[in-house]
Structure formats: C-alpha cells, structure tokens
Design a protein around this motif. Structure first.
Motif, PDB file in Angstrom:
ATOM      1  N   ASP A  16       0.869  -1.180   0.000  1.00  0.00           N
ATOM      2  CA  ASP A  16       0.000   0.000   0.000  1.00  0.00           C
ATOM      3  C   ASP A  16       0.905   1.230   0.000  1.00  0.00           C
ATOM      4  OD1 ASP A  16      -2.249   1.600   0.151  1.00  0.00           O
ATOM      5  OD2 ASP A  16      -2.488   1.372   2.314  1.00  0.00           O
ATOM      6  N   ILE A  17       0.994   1.917  -1.138  1.00  0.00           N
ATOM      7  CA  ILE A  17       1.916   3.039  -1.306  1.00  0.00           C
ATOM      8  C   ILE A  17       1.265   4.311  -0.770  1.00  0.00           C
ATOM      9  CG2 ILE A  17       3.238   4.402  -2.963  1.00  0.00           C
ATOM     10  CD1 ILE A  17       3.023   1.974  -4.884  1.00  0.00           C
ATOM     11  N   GLY A  18       1.869   4.901   0.262  1.00  0.00           N
ATOM     12  CA  GLY A  18       1.273   6.076   0.887  1.00  0.00           C
ATOM     13  C   GLY A  18       0.063   5.671   1.711  1.00  0.00           C
ATOM     14  N   THR A  19       0.309   4.885   2.733  1.00  0.00           N
ATOM     15  CA  THR A  19      -0.789   4.215   3.441  1.00  0.00           C
ATOM     16  C   THR A  19      -1.651   5.137   4.287  1.00  0.00           C
ATOM     17  OG1 THR A  19      -1.290   2.195   4.688  1.00  0.00           O
ATOM     18  CG2 THR A  19       0.508   3.590   5.522  1.00  0.00           C
ATOM     19  N   GLY A  20      -1.136   6.333   4.612  1.00  0.00           N
ATOM     20  CA  GLY A  20      -1.953   7.274   5.389  1.00  0.00           C
ATOM     21  C   GLY A  20      -2.284   6.745   6.769  1.00  0.00           C
ATOM     22  N   ASN A  21      -3.570   6.604   7.055  1.00  0.00           N
ATOM     23  CA  ASN A  21      -3.988   6.096   8.361  1.00  0.00           C
ATOM     24  C   ASN A  21      -4.109   4.580   8.401  1.00  0.00           C
ATOM     25  OD1 ASN A  21      -6.336   5.616   6.923  1.00  0.00           O
ATOM     26  ND2 ASN A  21      -7.549   7.180   7.939  1.00  0.00           N
ATOM     27  N   GLY A  22      -3.761   3.915   7.309  1.00  0.00           N
ATOM     28  CA  GLY A  22      -3.786   2.452   7.288  1.00  0.00           C
ATOM     29  C   GLY A  22      -5.161   1.844   7.132  1.00  0.00           C
ATOM     30  N   LEU A  47       0.886  -8.253   3.979  1.00  0.00           N
ATOM     31  CA  LEU A  47       0.611  -6.842   3.703  1.00  0.00           C
ATOM     32  C   LEU A  47       1.708  -5.936   4.234  1.00  0.00           C
ATOM     33  CD1 LEU A  47      -3.148  -6.774   4.813  1.00  0.00           C
ATOM     34  CD2 LEU A  47      -2.274  -6.973   2.466  1.00  0.00           C
ATOM     35  N   MET A  48       2.017  -4.903   3.455  1.00  0.00           N
ATOM     36  CA  MET A  48       2.915  -3.857   3.919  1.00  0.00           C
ATOM     37  C   MET A  48       2.373  -2.497   3.485  1.00  0.00           C
ATOM     38  SD  MET A  48       6.949  -2.991   3.046  1.00  0.00           S
ATOM     39  CE  MET A  48       7.559  -4.484   3.847  1.00  0.00           C
ATOM     40  N   GLY A  49       2.407  -1.550   4.405  1.00  0.00           N
ATOM     41  CA  GLY A  49       2.062  -0.175   4.084  1.00  0.00           C
ATOM     42  C   GLY A  49       3.269   0.709   4.314  1.00  0.00           C
ATOM     43  N   ILE A  50       3.486   1.669   3.415  1.00  0.00           N
ATOM     44  CA  ILE A  50       4.602   2.601   3.586  1.00  0.00           C
ATOM     45  C   ILE A  50       4.101   4.028   3.473  1.00  0.00           C
ATOM     46  CG2 ILE A  50       6.339   1.004   2.701  1.00  0.00           C
ATOM     47  CD1 ILE A  50       6.258   2.667   0.064  1.00  0.00           C
ATOM     48  N   ASP A  51       4.797   4.921   4.159  1.00  0.00           N
ATOM     49  CA  ASP A  51       4.513   6.350   4.053  1.00  0.00           C
ATOM     50  C   ASP A  51       5.761   7.101   4.476  1.00  0.00           C
ATOM     51  OD1 ASP A  51       3.222   9.075   4.455  1.00  0.00           O
ATOM     52  OD2 ASP A  51       1.453   7.868   3.984  1.00  0.00           O
ATOM     53  N   ALA A  80       4.356  10.534  11.309  1.00  0.00           N
ATOM     54  CA  ALA A  80       3.065  10.607  12.004  1.00  0.00           C
ATOM     55  C   ALA A  80       2.059   9.661  11.366  1.00  0.00           C
ATOM     56  CB  ALA A  80       2.539  12.042  11.990  1.00  0.00           C
ATOM     57  N   SER A  81       2.095   9.548  10.043  1.00  0.00           N
ATOM     58  CA  SER A  81       1.217   8.605   9.347  1.00  0.00           C
ATOM     59  C   SER A  81       1.508   7.180   9.790  1.00  0.00           C
ATOM     60  CB  SER A  81       1.410   8.717   7.833  1.00  0.00           C
ATOM     61  OG  SER A  81       0.981   7.544   7.174  1.00  0.00           O
ATOM     62  N   VAL A  82       2.775   6.830   9.850  1.00  0.00           N
ATOM     63  CA  VAL A  82       3.165   5.474  10.236  1.00  0.00           C
ATOM     64  C   VAL A  82       2.711   5.170  11.657  1.00  0.00           C
ATOM     65  CG1 VAL A  82       5.142   3.970  10.700  1.00  0.00           C
ATOM     66  CG2 VAL A  82       5.093   5.379   8.621  1.00  0.00           C
TER      67      VAL A  82
END
Length: 237
Positions: free
Chosen positions: A85-91, A105-109, A113-115
């Motif tokens: 998830d590119i630019g995951t924001g609040n997930g 799953l992986m989210g990055i930002d 603060a988003s992470v």
C-alpha cells in the motif's frame, strides 16, 4: 483524496478526455505536494486518534476500497500475495485488506506521524501481523522488492503537485514502481487529478493496461466524465 462524505482534497482534474490539452501537463505547485503538509495533517489526525479513537479520513471514500477489493476477488489475487500500500496514510485500507483475508501486507509512508497513526489503527483492530514502515517511495532504492500487487490511492496525485522538479519526481515514481513489482505483478491506481488517457501515457513504458474500474460519473454540457479514475496495470519485462 476523498473522505467518506465525498469531499475531495487536492483534486484538480474533472475534465473529460476530449478536454485534455496535454497528456502529461503539470499542475501548478501546491503545498499538497510537500512532505510538511502531510506531516502536519497526519500529526493532527494522530492526536485526534489518541484522544477519541477517530481514524480520520478515508482516501476516496469507503466505496474506493470496496471497488479495489472486488477487482482483487475477480482477479483471484491469492490471500498470501505480497501487497504494498503506497502512501498508506492512516492504514484504513490495510485494515480492510486484512479483514478480507490477505495475510502478506505492507504499508509505507514518508510521514512518521502517518506510520504511527496506521500502526495504532491496526493495533486497535488487533491486526498485529501487518507491516507498516516509514519509507520514501521515491528514494527506496533496493528496499522494496518482490511485490505481487502495488496499490496507490492518491499518492501519485500528491507527488504530482510537488513544487520542485515535478517531471523528475513522476519519472522516479515509475522507476520505483517497476523496481518494487514482480514481473507480471499488478499496479492498481486511483486518481482524482489524472484522466485515464493521462495515466495510460504516464505508465506506457514497462506496464500493460489491464482494465479500468467503474467510478462515479458526472454530466455537464452534454459531456460525460469522471471525477475519479481507477486503472489496473501489469508490469512487463
């Protein structure tokens, strides 16, 4: 991006294909393309989450998440597929993916603060196996590799508003995407700034267009257009 009530933020393109003057025209510079803007925005959302448990905005609304999940079902994306998830924001989308049964799953930002917010939201849902990292996608070098699916809901929109070296930034995004995806891997993008034709042009090298997902339409002056574009690509050799 768009919240669940339908309001949009940083979306500048509601043109029909016939109105596109250039396939890769840049927008004017905007604070929405700066890291400081998103650091400040997610710091506010993080504080609200800590105070009252509100997860904040859902990019492009809940409908966009359902649209993507329906495509993944029809495309028979396996539950163990490596998904970024590119630019995951609040997930929020990571939460929905996990609840839908996806396990890798992986989210990055690039916003710390988003992470922190995304990790808090996932923990509140007892989803401790989802990875969230503070990573600048444009400068990730060899860190991100081997993904079956990369998903972007608004991140390419935001970087397209970067006040500095916009053309270079967009080119680096495409390079980073090719590096992160496996051969034959899928790229799913939702955009409110770029039309289908513009996105086809931007991702013409190294990617094959697979399909367009249905999004809300508008009619004005006898013409029909979309306020949001959602496309699926496949990475080539």
């Amino acid at each position: 991006m768009e919240d669940a009530t339908g309001s949009t933020h940083g979306c500048q393109n509601t043109s029909t294909p016939e109105e596109d003057m250039g396939l890769d025209d840049d927008f004017g510079p905007s604070e929405l393309g700066t890291k400081k803007y998103w650091d400040d925005a997610y710091q506010r959302e993080l504080e609200v989450f800590k105070d009252i448990g509100d997860v904040g905005e859902i990019w492009f609304g809940e409908e966009s998440m359902g649209r993507m999940l329906q495509w993944m079902d029809k495309a028979k994306i396996p539950e163990n597929a490596a998904i970024l998830d590119i630019g995951t924001g609040n997930g929020a989308f990571l939460v929905e993916l996990a609840k839908h049964g996806y396990t890798n799953l992986m989210g990055i930002d690039y916003s710390a603060a988003s992470v922190e917010l995304a990790r808090g939201v996932l923990q509140a849902e007892d989803l401790t196996d989802v990875t969230v990292k503070e990573v600048d996608f444009l400068n990730c070098s060899e860190e991100l590799k081997g993904f079956d699916v990369c998903i972007d809901k608004g991140t390419f929109d935001a970087i397209s508003l970067n006040p500095d070296n916009t053309s270079e930034v967009k080119a680096r995004y495409v390079q980073a995407l090719r590096s992160a995806l496996k051969e034959e891997g899928f790229f799913a993008i939702t955009s409110c700034n770029w039309t289908k034709e513009q996105l086809l042009h931007r991702f013409s090298e190294g990617f094959e267009f697979v399909q367009e997902l249905p999004t809300p339409c508008f009619q004005f002056g006898g013409k029909t257009g979309n306020t949001v574009t959602a496309l699926i690509f496949k990475r080539l050799h």
